[in-house]
Motif scaffolding. Structure first.
Motif, mmCIF file in Angstrom:
data_model
loop_
_atom_site.group_PDB
_atom_site.id
_atom_site.type_symbol
_atom_site.label_atom_id
_atom_site.label_comp_id
_atom_site.label_asym_id
_atom_site.label_seq_id
_atom_site.Cartn_x
_atom_site.Cartn_y
_atom_site.Cartn_z
ATOM 1 N N ALA A 66 0.608 -1.287 -0.021
ATOM 2 C CA ALA A 66 -0.002 -0.013 0.011
ATOM 3 C C ALA A 66 0.922 1.371 0.098
ATOM 4 O O ALA A 66 0.312 2.260 -0.188
ATOM 5 C CB ALA A 66 -0.927 -0.031 1.458
ATOM 6 N N LYS B 102 -8.436 -4.190 1.617
ATOM 7 C CA LYS B 102 -8.699 -2.826 1.528
ATOM 8 C C LYS B 102 -7.420 -2.033 1.055
ATOM 9 O O LYS B 102 -7.404 -1.027 0.264
ATOM 10 C CB LYS B 102 -9.150 -2.075 2.596
ATOM 11 N N LYS B 106 -6.257 0.028 -2.100
ATOM 12 C CA LYS B 106 -5.668 1.420 -2.100
ATOM 13 C C LYS B 106 -4.298 1.358 -3.099
ATOM 14 O O LYS B 106 -4.088 2.508 -3.619
ATOM 15 C CB LYS B 106 -5.293 1.953 -0.690
ATOM 16 N N GLU B 110 -5.667 3.845 -5.625
ATOM 17 C CA GLU B 110 -5.607 5.150 -4.872
ATOM 18 C C GLU B 110 -3.871 5.638 -5.481
ATOM 19 O O GLU B 110 -3.647 6.519 -6.247
ATOM 20 C CB GLU B 110 -5.732 5.407 -3.697
#
Lengths: 271, 271
Positions: A66, B102, B106, B110
């Motif tokens: 991430a 999640k 991301k 994102e």
């Protein structure tokens, strides 16, 4: 690491604890945020303080991924400082067609020297075997997971009444052996661990779901332990976020020790 | 990108071609190896030359991940230069418990602005829905894959005779809609694509396995096309490694155009 070496570490430390490293910038203690690499500093401190009580560490790759390229660098650094006597697990849930799985295997086994990778079984044999071709490296295959969604497909019964997770256990034993293949078996299904143990008597199980997700350590040992322990029980949040303050590493140590003491008793009782 | 926008691109380009980016240092033309970032230069040239004929690009994340942090940087750069009018797919086959999925979402939606991620269904609902919570982003769920291993579990029939892939199709339609959920359906099972289409009439299918893996483009269109096309057919090696010399990008262009011309005919016939 071989199965014999792993069992010997379990005996030496009287522990089958795996510490899950889920380092989240929003959850680690605030004072670390001024460090050059807060996630690395966090993991390093956790590892140092818990290594007396843990036989395995399991970085959750998503938490590093991430953060993009930087997270990937951090992961490589964390992999490098792992104590030599622990079993390391890249919790990546990978799995793709053969040539692609081979690249994932290289990423985790060669570039970063992890002992094992968690792998998803949906794509079948040729998505799993590329990981099994590396010497002294392990696949930890998803069998029966600890989340609510495990009920969606893993328990679907075939015409003979055999649930999908059992087909995964049976078929995959043709691909690997107890020397290079473990299974993820969630602790939230205490009694089912016994069912899984019947189908895979020799294999190690990586057991998530103790603690935060509600599984019982005693049930796991009672239903799951075999003659070489056969268990790695993971705790992530309960250990690494035991405190959100400057004492986080000492607090993690305390939680890890608590679990180790409990495990010592269970090893004496069930091994 | 929305489904309407995707269909409009398909109509504009008379193509439903997805170019798979599997950039391998051992396979890309040797003259690129002196570039500062050979993989980036390779992908950039391929994208530039094929963008007239492709509506989607699918970087295979393993090929980048195998290069560690540097590969991850390259991937971010490749994501950045994607033309605005194409649909982008992070072929990552991810899937884990909710908070972990999640984070994967991301990373791809994102940090890198991909339109979609391929996701493995084994862990069920809470491993998939975190990806569906992002606006105008897509899950491409593995249903029936193109590899030999797909036979191991995906075709296991339950008590009512329903194969696992069909349970995946049915259950997942409760989680997402044709506006944010596609399925991976392998072209190597031509007649089965029709079966999948019955269960998921509206959804887009990402179809691998045409070309190198032997699937037929005509069968895919005949059995799989719906009123908004509903198909993204992927070709990787056949396009990007059409030539191993300095003309690699022009050769890729030629192969992409060949497929596009064929697709144009199939769109006229079956749409």
């Amino acid at each position: 690491m071989t199965r014999a070496e792993l069992f010997s570490q379990i005996q030496r430390k009287s522990s089958y604890l795996c510490v899950g490293l889920d380092p989240d910038l929003e959850k680690i203690p605030a004072h670390l945020l001024s460090e050059p690499d807060p996630i690395f500093s966090f993991c390093q401190a956790i590892i140092e303080e818990t290594a007396d009580f843990a036989v395995a560490y399991k970085p959750n790759i998503a938490f590093f991924e991430a953060l993009g390229a930087r997270g990937w660098e951090t992961l490589a650094k964390v992999a490098e400082i792992m104590p030599k006597d622990v079993f390391t697990i890249a919790d990546a849930k990978r799995g793709d067609i053969g040539n692609t799985s081979k690249l994932y295997a290289k990423a985790f086994f060669e570039a970063m020297n992890f002992d094992s990778v968690t792998v998803a079984p949906y794509m079948g044999k040729d998505s799993v075997t590329p990981f099994l071709e590396f010497e002294n490296k392990w696949v930890i295959l998803l069998a029966l997971t600890s989340n609510v969604g495990s009920l969606d497909f893993q328990l679907i019964e075939d015409k003979t009444g055999k649930p999908l997770y059992q087909s995964v256990l049976e078929k995959s034993q043709e691909w690997g052996s107890p020397e290079n293949l473990m299974y993820v078996v969630g602790a939230t299904r205490g009694e089912l661990i016994g069912e899984v143990r019947k189908v895979a008597p020799e294999h190690f199980f990586l057991v998530p779901g103790v603690g935060a997700q509600g599984g019982s350590l005693t049930d796991v040992a009672r239903f799951g332990m075999n003659s070489t322990c056969g268990l790695l029980v993971n705790s992530s949040r309960g250990i690494i976020y035991a405190s959100g303050e400057k004492d986080f590493a000492k607090a993690a140590r305390k939680e890890a020790e608590k679990l180790q003491v409990e495990m010592k008793g269970l090893l004496e009782k069930y091994l």
